[in-house]
Scaffold this active site. Structure first.
Site, mmCIF file in Angstrom:
data_model
loop_
_atom_site.group_PDB
_atom_site.id
_atom_site.type_symbol
_atom_site.label_atom_id
_atom_site.label_comp_id
_atom_site.label_asym_id
_atom_site.label_seq_id
_atom_site.Cartn_x
_atom_site.Cartn_y
_atom_site.Cartn_z
ATOM 1 N N ASN A 62 41.595 -14.420 0.541
ATOM 2 C CA ASN A 62 42.492 -14.130 1.412
ATOM 3 C C ASN A 62 44.068 -14.214 0.755
ATOM 4 O OD1 ASN A 62 42.474 -16.934 0.925
ATOM 5 N ND2 ASN A 62 43.353 -17.361 3.055
ATOM 6 N N GLU A 75 39.477 -27.005 -1.209
ATOM 7 C CA GLU A 75 40.490 -26.846 -0.259
ATOM 8 C C GLU A 75 39.459 -26.095 0.729
ATOM 9 O OE1 GLU A 75 43.067 -27.918 1.300
ATOM 10 O OE2 GLU A 75 43.342 -29.147 -0.459
ATOM 11 N N CYS A 107 43.980 -20.235 5.905
ATOM 12 C CA CYS A 107 43.229 -21.616 6.035
ATOM 13 C C CYS A 107 44.265 -22.514 6.960
ATOM 14 C CB CYS A 107 42.679 -22.520 4.876
ATOM 15 S SG CYS A 107 44.070 -22.772 3.573
HETATM 16 C C1 UN1 Z 1 49.967 -20.673 2.886
HETATM 17 O O1 UN1 Z 1 49.732 -21.386 4.131
HETATM 18 O O2 UN1 Z 1 50.818 -19.707 2.752
HETATM 19 O O3 UN1 Z 1 43.273 -20.328 1.765
HETATM 20 C C2 UN1 Z 1 48.934 -20.681 1.910
HETATM 21 C C3 UN1 Z 1 44.366 -20.752 2.488
HETATM 22 C C4 UN1 Z 1 45.282 -21.660 1.886
HETATM 23 C C5 UN1 Z 1 46.686 -21.199 1.279
HETATM 24 C C6 UN1 Z 1 47.610 -21.088 2.622
HETATM 25 N N1 UN1 Z 1 44.461 -22.384 0.906
HETATM 26 O O4 UN1 Z 1 44.838 -20.087 3.196
#
Ligand code: UN1
Length: 478
Positions: free
Chosen positions: A151, A248, A282
């Site tokens: 993503n 994460e 996320c």
């Molecule tokens: C964001 O909020 O700009 O995988 C980054 C994801 C997160 C990164 C979000 N680790 O969507």
């Protein structure tokens, strides 16, 4: 026009021989964006071996010299932002503005870590013994395995690889199979910047080969962003080998709109949080908790905005919302919506979406209670709503479930804001802004089961990518 992509192993561009890799455009699944060879477990093993060989020379360079490669790569990325941003949009599906923005963000992240040598790199403590000081110095871990999601095809890799490298580690990176082209671009930028052979190895492969990487006995650390199931498996296997791991994982992030909120601002920010990148972050806003006194008005305003979303080819400048990444993602999101409606959810608003391409209609659903959709991360343009009678009730609803990545609290009352800071169990809290977004100089990551291991970015990244030596330092007898 399709681009030929290759893996980077030990400074050589390699075509993997475990079959072909075909990268398609989720807005037009017949359009091939990139092709190449898929690598397998043996290339992963080669990657780890050459990364090991590269460690001592790389770790011995001054940090500022290591950083200079990142700064040069940042310039290369910045100068290609428009072209690579368009490629990102064609392989991932976010809008062109977001695609270009993400490429620029990757350059910004590389620049931030490129300057790491200008910041403190250890600590000095006083000693209770005369003639002694206690130093805490930092050293690289060695070879780091990096596994990244689809993503953010260039920003997330940048925020893992840049700190890994600048703090003196070498890397074997397995990008998500859906986004090989931007992985190839980032590896190209670092290679053109002159990065020594073997310091970064980027291996285009499927998830079985990814498992071979994260289970490899010669890795010194693993960093992962992606689904909760895979993250827990990786964390388990790394822990069993005694290897530090950073994972994460999921989120089910709430926007909480209290009775005193600026509703216009809150509606605007909830729209961005829920539907930018088609909800595939996320940190996306996937839950909305409304104080009952403003709920009707808020939903009426939100419905107007949802109907104005333009879902379509993300290269079209008028489009606000692109497709989701794949046919299987489309299917599982639509199934999640259907199950919620079958369980009594009320459809508050939807937007039209094209028939062909991996599109999902942006959907707002009001739930009768905390049912499945309140807990399950769909990773798409779906917003689940509940109402709360009091501020405390709103925080309780927002805290339900196993995730605690981010939240957005809308209030103009300092007392409520302070209560939210205290009571909302999240790693990232936005007060009066959307739930997504992350600056490179501050910690990023979740509370509860959204994350495992140290957080990412800022000083937190240094914490993960180095270990410390506590030095009791005395001279000889005076
Ligand atoms: C964001 O909020 O700009 O995988 C980054 C994801 C997160 C990164 C979000 N680790 O969507």
């Amino acid at each position: 026009m399709s681009v030929a992509v290759r893996s980077l192993i030990g400074g050589a561009w390699v075509t993997g021989c475990e079959g072909t890799l075909t990268d398609t455009n989720p807005a037009r699944p017949d359009e091939v964006v990139a092709t190449g060879g898929r690598a397998g477990a043996s290339e992963m093993a080669t990657g780890v071996r050459v990364a090991r060989i590269a460690t001592s020379g790389w770790a011995r360079l001054p940090m500022s010299a290591r950083g200079a490669f990142l700064t040069r790569a940042a310039e290369i990325i910045e100068s290609n932002a428009e072209g690579w941003g368009e490629e990102l949009t064609r392989e991932e599906g976010k809008t062109l503005a977001e695609g270009i923005g993400e490429v620029r963000r990757a350059a910004q992240i590389l620049r931030y870590y490129g300057n790491a040598a200008d910041r403190e790199s250890g600590t000095v403590y006083s000693s209770p013994r005369s003639g002694e000081q206690i130093l805490v110095t930092r050293k690289p871990l060695g070879v780091v395995g990096v596994v990244t999601p689809f993503n953010f095809p260039i920003a997330i890799p940048a925020w893992k690889i840049a700190p890994a490298l600048v703090y003196g580690n070498t890397v074997v990176w397995k990008p998500a199979a859906a986004v090989p082209l931007l992985a190839f671009r980032l590896a190209q930028a670092l290679t053109e910047a002159g990065l020594p052979d073997g310091v970064l190895n980027m291996i285009l492969a499927d998830s079985a080969a990814g498992e071979a990487l994260v289970d490899h006995p010669d890795l010194d650390a693993v960093t992962f962003t992606g689904s909760t199931g895979v993250g827990r498996k990786i964390a388990g296997s790394a822990a069993a080998r005694g290897v530090p791991v950073q994972a994460e994982m999921g989120g089910k992030n709430a926007a909480i709109v209290l009775a005193d909120a600026d509703l216009e601002l809150a509606v605007e920010q909830v729209m961005l949080g829920a539907f930018r990148s088609t909800g595939q972050k996320c940190t996306a806003t996937s839950r909305l908790v409304l104080h009952e006194s403003i709920a009707e008005e808020f939903l009426a305003r939100l419905t107007v905005e949802v109907k104005e979303l333009r879902v379509g080819d993300p290269l079209d400048p008028g489009v606000t919302t692109g497709p989701v990444v794949s046919a299987s993602a489309q299917k599982s999101i639509v199934n999640g919506i259907d199950r919620a409606v079958g369980g009594g959810a009320r459809v508050v608003a939807t937007a039209e979406a094209p028939e062909s391409g991996h599109y999902v209609q942006p959907t707002v659903l009001e739930l009768p209670a905390s049912t499945e959709l309140w807990f399950e991360e769909l990773f798409g343009p779906v917003l689940a709503v509940q109402r709360a009678a009091t501020t405390a009730d709103a925080f309780r609803l927002a805290n339900e479930g196993e995730f605690g990545l981010s939240a957005a609290l809308f209030t103009q009352d300092l007392t409520n804001a302070l209560a939210g800071i205290g009571d909302l169990d999240v790693g990232i809290l936005h007060v009066n802004s959307e739930s997504a977004g992350a600056d490179p100089h501050v910690p990023f990551g979740g509370a509860k089961k959204s994350g495992y291991g140290p957080k990412e970015q800022g000083d937190a990244a240094r914490e993960f990518f180095t270990h410390t030596t506590t030095v009791y330092l005395r001279g000889g007898r005076a």
